[in-house]
Design a protein around this motif. Structure first.
Motif, short mmCIF file in Angstrom:
data_model
loop_
_atom_site.label_atom_id
_atom_site.label_comp_id
_atom_site.label_asym_id
_atom_site.label_seq_id
_atom_site.Cartn_x
_atom_site.Cartn_y
_atom_site.Cartn_z
N GLN A 298 67.85 98.22 78.82
CA GLN A 298 66.45 98.64 78.86
C GLN A 298 66.20 99.36 80.17
N THR A 299 65.35 100.37 80.15
CA THR A 299 64.94 101.09 81.35
C THR A 299 63.43 100.97 81.53
N PHE A 300 63.01 101.05 82.78
CA PHE A 300 61.58 100.99 83.10
C PHE A 300 61.24 102.19 83.97
N PRO A 301 60.55 103.19 83.42
CA PRO A 301 60.24 104.39 84.21
C PRO A 301 59.13 104.13 85.21
N THR B 73 53.67 106.12 92.77
CA THR B 73 52.39 105.42 92.65
C THR B 73 52.56 104.11 91.90
N THR B 74 53.29 104.13 90.79
CA THR B 74 53.52 102.90 90.03
C THR B 74 54.27 101.87 90.86
N ALA B 75 55.27 102.31 91.60
CA ALA B 75 56.04 101.37 92.43
C ALA B 75 55.16 100.72 93.50
N HIS C 286 64.00 103.57 86.45
CA HIS C 286 64.31 105.00 86.37
C HIS C 286 63.12 105.80 86.89
N PRO C 287 63.31 106.69 87.88
CA PRO C 287 62.18 107.47 88.40
C PRO C 287 61.70 108.51 87.38
N ILE C 288 60.38 108.63 87.27
CA ILE C 288 59.80 109.60 86.34
C ILE C 288 59.91 111.01 86.91
#
Length: 531
Positions: A77-80, A84-86, A293-295
């Motif tokens: 599984q990946t989490f983009p 800002t989200t980080a 994973h960076p967007i």
């Protein structure tokens, strides 16, 4: 003077026009760079390849160095995330920030208790007293008595002509504590608030650094994959030259070896991406099994601070804006209040006030009945007494201790000032150095790409030598990685300088959207049941 603002997580905009100095905060440049990065490819600026290079990819298993399976298995599984989200996830999920903010609640509770020192304590209850045997009267005569005593109402323990031992309404507090404890508690709340901000700034800077490390690792992987495709094409051309007798076998062997080395670099980049994702997940308190994973795919140099501003001006801004300075000033205020409290302690009395009301009844073998004759009873007592601990020497010792605490707090403040000066000066020097390195590596990258394209064209037109193409590819591969690392180091230096002035890392977009459901890490061990 230009007025610019900076968006900060959990805070308002900061007006640079209020500073008597050239504008330091250049966040519109940050936003523009981010917008450009989103619209570009996932490689550093200046590394966009000529279309002729993009046609050199090969899917022929016979080409040296061709491997299809990645060395690191793909995640389940990946989490983009973007920056800002980080940062917003760190505000919510990071345990260090949460712990620092809980200290604010603890200090607030202590402040509330300090304000309530002179409020009365209420007691209600009953008491029973029974006696059998001799009692000695004031004249010295003994008397055999069997008596009972019952008290019901406000307070408890009323015996004989004595006042109620536990009054219904009671105030008992040194007047010194009632005056100075609220002052010290209020300053301690301020100290914990500044300390929580300093902790958040440190954690958010760490998160931003780890995020850029992840972005850089993925960009390096993409660059090395492109270089691998080009090395495969170079190996194919040099092998064809050697097989036709127009080139040397040694050149073909060298090109094949280079292709394999670049493939090993690709495998290393895959490992670096996985490690960078795990480090960012740990800092965000996310499930390490989920790949972050960076967007935003692009890597662009950012500019947050005008590093040409004098160091003295930057230090002045930092000393005014760093929350550590506010925490140290509040700590000195707490220590000074404690000293004043100990100086005033022997001069101010301890106040003891009690009021009780209830019903008292009883009797004895001499005055029947044993339990009867109930009637109302009220007691009111006020006591004031002054205390000199150990003939006053104890008070003097406490005052010396408080003065030493002030000296320690002042020393901590001086050390913090020196630390801030060192951080600002070193961060500015690093920003200037990395900016020059970005420009130098960009020029190196442009010349390397031009040289590689020229050698490739000459080799395809059978006017060049394979060894020249191999040398150009080695230089191009190194130039790409050098330019990427220079950009990442520049971004990290810009963030460090920005945070050293007292603000958390800025958001690259408005943080108004709701946070996506994050894969928060589960506790490593089950909770222990409370018995």
């Amino acid at each position: 003077m230009t007025k610019t603002t900076s968006a900060r997580p959990g805070g308002g905009a900061k007006d640079a026009s209020k500073l008597n100095a050239p504008p330091l905060f250049l966040l519109p440049t940050w936003g523009e760079a981010t917008a450009e990065a989103q619209s570009r490819r996932s490689t550093p600026r200046g590394s966009t390849l000529d279309p002729r290079l993009r046609t050199t990819t090969s899917a022929d298993p016979n080409i040296p160095g061709f491997v299809t399976a990645p060395v690191v298995p793909p995640p389940i599984q990946t989490f983009p995330v973007d920056l800002t989200t980080a940062l917003r996830l760190a505000e919510v999920e990071n345990p260090e920030i949460a712990e620092a903010r809980q200290r604010i609640f603890e200090a607030t509770a202590l402040r509330q208790a300090a304000y309530a020192l002179m409020l009365p304590t209420l007691n209600a209850g009953l008491s029973y007293h029974g006696h059998d045997g001799d009692l000695q009267r004031s004249a010295g005569h003994t008397l055999a008595v069997s008596q009972q005593l019952v008290y019901v109402g406000g307070g408890a323990v009323a015996t004989g002509s004595n006042t109620v031992a536990i009054p219904a309404v009671m105030i008992a507090s040194p007047l010194t504590d009632a005056i100075f404890e609220p002052l010290a508690a209020r300053q301690n709340v301020t100290r914990t608030q500044f300390a929580a901000r300093a902790t958040a700034n440190s954690v958010l800077l760490d998160v931003s650094t780890l995020y850029f490390d992840l972005v850089g690792a993925e960009a390096a992987l993409q660059l090395r994959r492109e270089t691998e495709a080009e090395s495969n094409e170079a190996a194919r051309l040099t092998s064809a030259y050697a097989n036709s007798g127009q080139g040397f076998v040694s050149d073909a062997d060298r090109a094949a070896t280079l292709s394999k080395l670049i493939h090993r670099a690709v495998e290393q980049s895959e490992e670096e991406v996985a490690v960078a994702s795990a480090r960012l997940s740990r800092r965000l308190h996310l499930d390490p099994a989920v790949r972050v994973h960076p967007i935003v795919p692009g890597v662009e140099p950012i500019k947050l601070i005008d590093a040409t501003s004098p160091v003295e001006e930057l230090v002045r801004v930092a000393l005014q804006g760093r929350p550590e300075m506010g925490a140290r000033a509040a700590a000195i205020g707490v220590a000074e209040t404690r000293l004043t409290q100990e100086i005033a302690r022997p001069l101010l009395p301890t106040v003891w006030l009690g009021f009780s009301g209830g019903a008292l009844g009883g009797g004895s073998n001499l005055v029947p009945p044993l339990v009867g004759n109930f009637a109302g009873r009220t007691d009111f007592d006020v006591r004031l007494f002054w205390t000199f601990q150990n003939l006053g020497l104890g008070n003097l010792a406490l005052q010396k201790q408080r003065r030493a605490t002030i000296g320690q707090a002042v020393g901590e403040q001086s050390r913090t000032i020196n630390t801030i000066r060192r951080e600002v000066a070193s961060s500015k020097a690093l920003v200037l150095t990395t900016q020059q390195r970005v420009e130098a590596t960009r020029h190196q990258l442009e010349t390397s790409e031009a040289g590689f394209l020229a050698d490739l064209d000459r080799l395809r037109n059978t006017v060049g030598r394979p060894i020249e193409l191999t040398n150009s590819l080695e230089l191009l591969a190194q130039a790409r990685i050098d330019h990427l690392r220079a950009i990442i180091e520049n971004n990290r230096a810009q963030l460090r300088l920005f945070v050293s002035l007292g603000s958390p890392p800025p958001l690259d977009r408005p943080g108004t959207d709701p946070l996506p459901p994050a894969p928060v890490a589960a506790p490593p061990l089950p909770l222990v049941p409370v018995r």
